[in-house]
Design a protein around this motif. Structure first.
Motif, PDB file in Angstrom:
ATOM      1  N   LYS A 145       0.808  -1.222   0.000  1.00 56.51           N
ATOM      2  CA  LYS A 145       0.000   0.000   0.000  1.00 56.51           C
ATOM      3  C   LYS A 145       0.843   1.274   0.000  1.00 56.51           C
ATOM      4  O   LYS A 145       0.302   2.380   0.009  1.00 56.51           O
ATOM      5  CB  LYS A 145      -0.911   0.013   1.233  1.00 56.51           C
ATOM      6  CG  LYS A 145      -1.865  -1.171   1.304  1.00 56.51           C
ATOM      7  CD  LYS A 145      -2.674  -1.142   2.591  1.00 56.51           C
ATOM      8  CE  LYS A 145      -3.617  -2.341   2.667  1.00 56.51           C
ATOM      9  NZ  LYS A 145      -4.645  -2.323   1.610  1.00 56.51           N
ATOM     10  N   ALA A 146       2.165   1.131   0.005  1.00 54.08           N
ATOM     11  CA  ALA A 146       3.032   2.301   0.163  1.00 54.08           C
ATOM     12  C   ALA A 146       3.076   3.197  -1.059  1.00 54.08           C
ATOM     13  O   ALA A 146       3.601   4.316  -0.982  1.00 54.08           O
ATOM     14  CB  ALA A 146       4.453   1.851   0.507  1.00 54.08           C
ATOM     15  N   GLY A 147       2.529   2.773  -2.186  1.00 54.99           N
ATOM     16  CA  GLY A 147       2.538   3.604  -3.381  1.00 54.99           C
ATOM     17  C   GLY A 147       1.754   4.897  -3.215  1.00 54.99           C
ATOM     18  O   GLY A 147       1.937   5.843  -3.999  1.00 54.99           O
ATOM     19  N   ARG A 148       0.869   4.973  -2.226  1.00 56.20           N
ATOM     20  CA  ARG A 148       0.066   6.189  -2.018  1.00 56.20           C
ATOM     21  C   ARG A 148       0.800   7.247  -1.205  1.00 56.20           C
ATOM     22  O   ARG A 148       0.279   8.342  -1.020  1.00 56.20           O
ATOM     23  CB  ARG A 148      -1.236   5.824  -1.293  1.00 56.20           C
ATOM     24  CG  ARG A 148      -2.015   4.684  -1.926  1.00 56.20           C
ATOM     25  CD  ARG A 148      -3.463   4.682  -1.495  1.00 56.20           C
ATOM     26  NE  ARG A 148      -3.634   4.794  -0.070  1.00 56.20           N
ATOM     27  CZ  ARG A 148      -3.919   3.771   0.742  1.00 56.20           C
ATOM     28  NH1 ARG A 148      -4.017   2.554   0.234  1.00 56.20           N
ATOM     29  NH2 ARG A 148      -4.082   3.955   2.035  1.00 56.20           N
ATOM     30  N   ILE A 149       1.990   6.938  -0.693  1.00 57.00           N
ATOM     31  CA  ILE A 149       2.713   7.852   0.191  1.00 57.00           C
ATOM     32  C   ILE A 149       3.667   8.709  -0.626  1.00 57.00           C
ATOM     33  O   ILE A 149       4.406   8.202  -1.482  1.00 57.00           O
ATOM     34  CB  ILE A 149       3.495   7.068   1.261  1.00 57.00           C
ATOM     35  CG1 ILE A 149       2.550   6.194   2.090  1.00 57.00           C
ATOM     36  CG2 ILE A 149       4.269   8.023   2.164  1.00 57.00           C
ATOM     37  CD1 ILE A 149       3.263   5.323   3.101  1.00 57.00           C
ATOM     38  N   ASP A 150       3.657  10.017  -0.364  1.00 62.26           N
ATOM     39  CA  ASP A 150       4.589  10.956  -0.977  1.00 62.26           C
ATOM     40  C   ASP A 150       5.706  11.221   0.023  1.00 62.26           C
ATOM     41  O   ASP A 150       5.474  11.802   1.082  1.00 62.26           O
ATOM     42  CB  ASP A 150       3.873  12.261  -1.335  1.00 62.26           C
ATOM     43  CG  ASP A 150       4.792  13.250  -2.041  1.00 62.26           C
ATOM     44  OD1 ASP A 150       5.938  12.875  -2.367  1.00 62.26           O
ATOM     45  OD2 ASP A 150       4.372  14.405  -2.265  1.00 62.26           O
ATOM     46  N   MET A 151       6.917  10.787  -0.301  1.00 64.78           N
ATOM     47  CA  MET A 151       8.026  10.919   0.627  1.00 64.78           C
ATOM     48  C   MET A 151       8.578  12.339   0.696  1.00 64.78           C
ATOM     49  O   MET A 151       9.305  12.684   1.626  1.00 64.78           O
ATOM     50  CB  MET A 151       9.156   9.958   0.241  1.00 64.78           C
ATOM     51  CG  MET A 151       8.787   8.495   0.357  1.00 64.78           C
ATOM     52  SD  MET A 151       8.427   8.007   2.075  1.00 64.78           S
ATOM     53  CE  MET A 151      10.059   7.986   2.781  1.00 64.78           C
ATOM     54  N   ASN A 152       8.279  13.197  -0.309  1.00 64.85           N
ATOM     55  CA  ASN A 152       8.766  14.574  -0.325  1.00 64.85           C
ATOM     56  C   ASN A 152       7.622  15.526  -0.642  1.00 64.85           C
ATOM     57  O   ASN A 152       7.552  16.097  -1.737  1.00 64.85           O
ATOM     58  CB  ASN A 152       9.891  14.750  -1.353  1.00 64.85           C
ATOM     59  CG  ASN A 152      11.144  13.984  -0.992  1.00 64.85           C
ATOM     60  OD1 ASN A 152      11.885  14.378  -0.093  1.00 64.85           O
ATOM     61  ND2 ASN A 152      11.369  12.876  -1.680  1.00 64.85           N
ATOM     62  N   PRO A 153       6.684  15.707   0.288  1.00 66.85           N
ATOM     63  CA  PRO A 153       5.532  16.554  -0.007  1.00 66.85           C
ATOM     64  C   PRO A 153       5.907  18.003  -0.255  1.00 66.85           C
ATOM     65  O   PRO A 153       5.276  18.691  -1.054  1.00 66.85           O
ATOM     66  CB  PRO A 153       4.663  16.422   1.253  1.00 66.85           C
ATOM     67  CG  PRO A 153       5.618  16.012   2.333  1.00 66.85           C
ATOM     68  CD  PRO A 153       6.656  15.173   1.654  1.00 66.85           C
ATOM     69  N   GLY A 154       6.925  18.519   0.406  1.00 67.81           N
ATOM     70  CA  GLY A 154       7.336  19.897   0.203  1.00 67.81           C
ATOM     71  C   GLY A 154       7.846  20.132  -1.202  1.00 67.81           C
ATOM     72  O   GLY A 154       7.599  21.172  -1.813  1.00 67.81           O
ATOM     73  N   GLU A 155       8.559  19.160  -1.777  1.00 69.73           N
ATOM     74  CA  GLU A 155       9.081  19.295  -3.130  1.00 69.73           C
ATOM     75  C   GLU A 155       7.963  19.272  -4.159  1.00 69.73           C
ATOM     76  O   GLU A 155       8.010  19.951  -5.173  1.00 69.73           O
ATOM     77  CB  GLU A 155      10.075  18.161  -3.413  1.00 69.73           C
ATOM     78  CG  GLU A 155      11.303  18.177  -2.523  1.00 69.73           C
ATOM     79  CD  GLU A 155      12.192  19.361  -2.821  1.00 69.73           C
ATOM     80  OE1 GLU A 155      12.213  19.801  -3.978  1.00 69.73           O
ATOM     81  OE2 GLU A 155      12.854  19.866  -1.898  1.00 69.73           O
ATOM     82  N   ALA A 156       6.923  18.488  -3.888  1.00 77.34           N
ATOM     83  CA  ALA A 156       5.829  18.376  -4.853  1.00 77.34           C
ATOM     84  C   ALA A 156       5.031  19.661  -4.948  1.00 77.34           C
ATOM     85  O   ALA A 156       4.544  20.035  -6.010  1.00 77.34           O
ATOM     86  CB  ALA A 156       4.913  17.210  -4.470  1.00 77.34           C
ATOM     87  N   ARG A 157       4.864  20.369  -3.820  1.00 76.80           N
ATOM     88  CA  ARG A 157       4.067  21.595  -3.830  1.00 76.80           C
ATOM     89  C   ARG A 157       4.843  22.795  -4.344  1.00 76.80           C
ATOM     90  O   ARG A 157       4.259  23.813  -4.688  1.00 76.80           O
ATOM     91  CB  ARG A 157       3.567  21.882  -2.404  1.00 76.80           C
ATOM     92  CG  ARG A 157       2.536  20.920  -1.899  1.00 76.80           C
ATOM     93  CD  ARG A 157       1.893  21.458  -0.631  1.00 76.80           C
ATOM     94  NE  ARG A 157       2.858  21.650   0.430  1.00 76.80           N
ATOM     95  CZ  ARG A 157       3.103  20.727   1.367  1.00 76.80           C
ATOM     96  NH1 ARG A 157       2.471  19.572   1.343  1.00 76.80           N
ATOM     97  NH2 ARG A 157       3.993  20.953   2.319  1.00 76.80           N
ATOM     98  N   ARG A 158       6.178  22.704  -4.384  1.00 79.07           N
ATOM     99  CA  ARG A 158       6.985  23.849  -4.754  1.00 79.07           C
ATOM    100  C   ARG A 158       6.989  24.023  -6.264  1.00 79.07           C
ATOM    101  O   ARG A 158       7.151  23.086  -7.021  1.00 79.07           O
ATOM    102  CB  ARG A 158       8.409  23.664  -4.228  1.00 79.07           C
ATOM    103  CG  ARG A 158       9.302  24.869  -4.435  1.00 79.07           C
ATOM    104  CD  ARG A 158      10.656  24.614  -3.792  1.00 79.07           C
ATOM    105  NE  ARG A 158      10.498  24.452  -2.368  1.00 79.07           N
ATOM    106  CZ  ARG A 158      11.132  23.537  -1.667  1.00 79.07           C
ATOM    107  NH1 ARG A 158      11.921  22.680  -2.273  1.00 79.07           N
ATOM    108  NH2 ARG A 158      10.958  23.447  -0.361  1.00 79.07           N
ATOM    109  N   SER A 159       6.829  25.245  -6.733  1.00 81.87           N
ATOM    110  CA  SER A 159       6.863  25.544  -8.163  1.00 81.87           C
ATOM    111  C   SER A 159       8.274  25.343  -8.685  1.00 81.87           C
ATOM    112  O   SER A 159       9.243  25.716  -8.038  1.00 81.87           O
ATOM    113  CB  SER A 159       6.433  26.994  -8.405  1.00 81.87           C
ATOM    114  OG  SER A 159       6.651  27.351  -9.752  1.00 81.87           O
ATOM    115  N   PRO A 160       8.427  24.787  -9.891  1.00 72.53           N
ATOM    116  CA  PRO A 160       9.776  24.548 -10.386  1.00 72.53           C
ATOM    117  C   PRO A 160      10.561  25.820 -10.640  1.00 72.53           C
ATOM    118  O   PRO A 160      11.778  25.805 -10.670  1.00 72.53           O
ATOM    119  CB  PRO A 160       9.545  23.751 -11.673  1.00 72.53           C
ATOM    120  CG  PRO A 160       8.145  24.076 -12.078  1.00 72.53           C
ATOM    121  CD  PRO A 160       7.396  24.308 -10.822  1.00 72.53           C
TER     122      PRO A 160
END
Length: 669
Positions: free
Chosen positions: A644-659
């Motif tokens: 079930k670990a595929g649903r976990i985002d290990m770097n949530p801060g990186e995902a929300r940050r604009s490139p």
């Protein structure tokens, strides 16, 4: 050109700070923030927090390292000392959920400081039995281990008076034990309450004040340095047990003598003192080190503080309905149980299986196991920081470490020393056919090594009539009717040569070698040093390193599978479950397994004491087999987390940050 003048109403609004959004060009400059003190630094917080966590771990393993001393002094079994260790977890259970809910939304450093003070109170309470009863207990203990030869064959049967005296002294010890053991249980409960806040509040506080990209490194440092605490606890126990229980007295015997009792209370004084100092420093840290760019309006902040338990049950429900968190919780419980159980009785296992003295067993437990675990944790944190694995990869490695640990414990079941060769070892039967007239039923367990290389429970059982003192703790017993004088055991004759004793004094020089004549014996068991300890340390250290390398990933999975505001609560749920289903039953279960391997309990005049001899094979199978079985169950739980670990985002801060956005700097180290 003349500027536009403000109306009287606008001037009044500007003076009172209520401009309602008008005249933005005339707003006063924002006030400068006051200078940040040294306590507005993640580096300083980590230093104080980790020092407190190290001291917490030091106390628990220090208490483990002195359990054999407590068992000898108070005459209790391993199940009783296991119950004392379980008391700390009962204290955690009573406070984990409510503390993490309230403190997780409050000033966490101040809550941690208060919990440190509670921890210090519990540690100091454990010292009080020595202050109140130390002298009386030592008098009883020394009377039970008289400075003289062990009981020899008594043909006239004049042991009744000795038994009457022993029963009176033992009843005094029992009355003290009946008071001290419940008191220690209460103190360990208080210790459990105090240590709850350090881990469950400190880790989320660190995670909230650093960037998500650096969080794995911080978690590795946090967990890795925390492991140093248990290692230092064993080392401190090794030092204190080599100091006499009363440091102001220099006894005329060494720490290897049965009469020796180490200063089991001394390390607790040092630990409590340092905890008090750290708690005072913890009060100075702010509510948050990493400042938010836009603080909430005062009205909203007030609304957040109104009800204490407004959404407590809703928060609990969110955790219970989080399937990944629940499987991870079950896995954490099953991962911790075998580790906690093994280390709770590892010094005793090394003493009994490999014939190590108490201080050496504590050194091996600290250096060969726990320090290696710390190295594995820090190494895994660096790897996660560099490689940035996915949640499924982290969960897969955690499962692999459980499988490797379980297999390693099975391998260690075959690493041991040769079984001690007893001439006869039957509970309740102290006489052999050759010593039936010696009246050995009231003799305490005082093992001697005969020249026939057999170990006897006492000189009385060996039928010895005479005794000769060689030094403070070594005696020579001669005219032993049960020992064949034609045999030449290595330890017995090496003892004669070491003390330059003529064979005539041992009563063996003039015997006819064709006849079976009385032999001699020396104090102590026949078993010598065992080289298998080196193979055990190598395999055990490797297994602990591999298993520890999955700890950082396991903690990150817990933090990342929950909402940001529920981090502390998720840690509280884990702590609660570990306490209820893991740490409370674990020392008791492992203590019962150790007691089940006991084949002879020390008894004198019908009064039973601590276990005197263990069956080596049963000890290994019960102790290590139970650990392997529990870790295999953890492996199964880890497989469910992995699925079930595929649903976990290990770097949530990186995902929300604009490139294209500038990366904000993390809080300074």
């Amino acid at each position: 050109m003349k500027g536009v003048e403000a109306t009287p109403e606008e001037t009044e609004r500007l003076a009172t700070g209520n401009n309602n959004g008008s005249l933005d060009c005339k707003l006063p400059a924002p006030q400068q923030q006051p200078p940040r003190s040294a306590f507005h630094s993640t580096r300083v917080f980590m230093l104080v927090f980790l020092s407190g966590w190290v001291l917490q771990g030091m106390f628990l393993t220090y208490f483990v390292s002195v359990t054999t001393t407590l068992e000898k002094l108070f005459k209790v079994d391993s199940k009783t000392t296991g119950t004392l260790l379980a008391a700390t977890e009962i204290g955690q259970i009573c406070t984990a959920l409510f503390l993490t809910y309230l403190a997780g939304r409050g000033h966490r450093p101040r809550w941690i400081a208060c919990m440190m003070l509670v921890l210090a109170v519990g540690v100091i309470g454990c010292v009080l039995p020595h202050v109140l009863y130390g002298t009386r207990l030592m008098d009883v203990h020394l009377d039970a281990h008289r400075a003289g030869a062990a009981p020899v064959c008594s043909i006239n049967g004049n042991s009744t008076f000795m038994c009457d005296q022993a029963q009176v002294k033992s009843s005094a010890r029992s009355s003290i034990t009946a008071v001290v053991i419940p008191w220690l249980f209460v103190c360990m409960l208080v210790v459990g309450v105090g240590q709850t806040g350090i881990a469950t509040l400190g880790i989320p506080y660190v995670d909230d004040n650093v960037g998500s990209r650096q969080s794995p490194l911080y978690m590795a440092i946090t967990i890795g340095i925390r492991v140093i605490g248990p290692a230092l606890g064993f080392l401190l126990g090794a030092l204190c047990t080599r100091v006499y229980v009363d440091p102001l007295i220099t006894p005329d015997y060494e720490y290897s003598d049965p009469r020796w009792v180490g200063a089991w209370w001394l390390g607790m004084v040092f630990i409590a003192g340092f905890i008090v100092v750290l708690s005072a420093l913890m009060f100075f840290f702010p509510r948050a080190i990493k400042q938010s760019p836009l603080p909430p309006p005062p009205k909203k902040a007030k609304e957040k503080r109104e009800p204490l338990f407004k959404d407590f049950f809703a928060t609990i429900k969110r955790q219970l309905t989080n399937d990944i968190l629940m499987w991870r919780t079950a896995s954490s419980v099953l991962h911790l149980m075998p580790i906690s159980g093994v280390y709770s009785f590892l010094p005793k296992y090394l003493e009994k299986q490999f014939r190590l003295p108490t201080h050496d067993a504590n050194l091996v437990s600290g250096l060969g196991g726990i320090l290696v675990m710390g190295l594995g944790i820090i190494t895994s944190g660096v790897v996660i920081l560099k490689v940035v694995p996915t949640a499924r990869q982290v969960a897969a490695w955690t499962a692999a470490t459980a499988a490797i640990y379980s297999a390693g414990m099975v391998v260690l079941m075959f690493v041991s020393c040769p079984e001690e060769s007893y001439r006869a070892l039957t509970p309740g039967v102290n006489n052999l056919s050759c010593s039936t007239g010696c009246h050995c039923d009231s003799a305490p367990y005082s093992p001697v090594c005969g020249q026939d290389s057999y170990t006897y429970e006492s000189p009385c059982q060996a039928g010895c009539l005479n005794s000769l003192q060689l030094d403070n703790s070594t005696w020579l017993y001669s005219n032993c009717t049960c020992i064949d004088a034609r045999l030449h055991g290595e330890k017995a004759f090496n003892t004669l040569r070491y003390y330059h004793v003529n064979e005539s004094k041992a009563g063996v020089a003039d015997y006819d070698k064709s006849d079976v004549t009385p032999g001699f014996a020396v104090s102590g068991e026949c078993g010598g040093e065992c080289s298998s300890i080196y193979a055990f340390i190598a395999i055990f250290a490797a297994v602990m390193f591999v298993h520890a390398s999955g700890e950082v990933g396991a903690v990150l999975l817990i933090i990342r599978c929950t909402d940001k505001h529920d981090k502390a609560m998720a840690m509280g749920v884990i702590q609660f479950a570990i306490g209820v289903f893991g740490n409370v039953p674990c020392p008791i279960v492992f203590g019962a397994a150790v007691d089940a391997a006991c084949r002879l309990r020390d008894a004198a005049c019908g009064l039973f004491g601590a276990c005197a001899s263990y069956d080596s094979d049963r000890f290994r199978h019960f102790y290590l087999g139970l650990s392997a079985a529990l870790m295999f169950l953890a492996f199964i739980m880890d497989l469910l987390v992995w699925s079930k670990a595929g649903r976990i985002d290990m770097n949530p801060g990186e995902a929300r940050r604009s490139p294209h956005a500038r990366r904000p700097s993390d809080t300074q180290l």
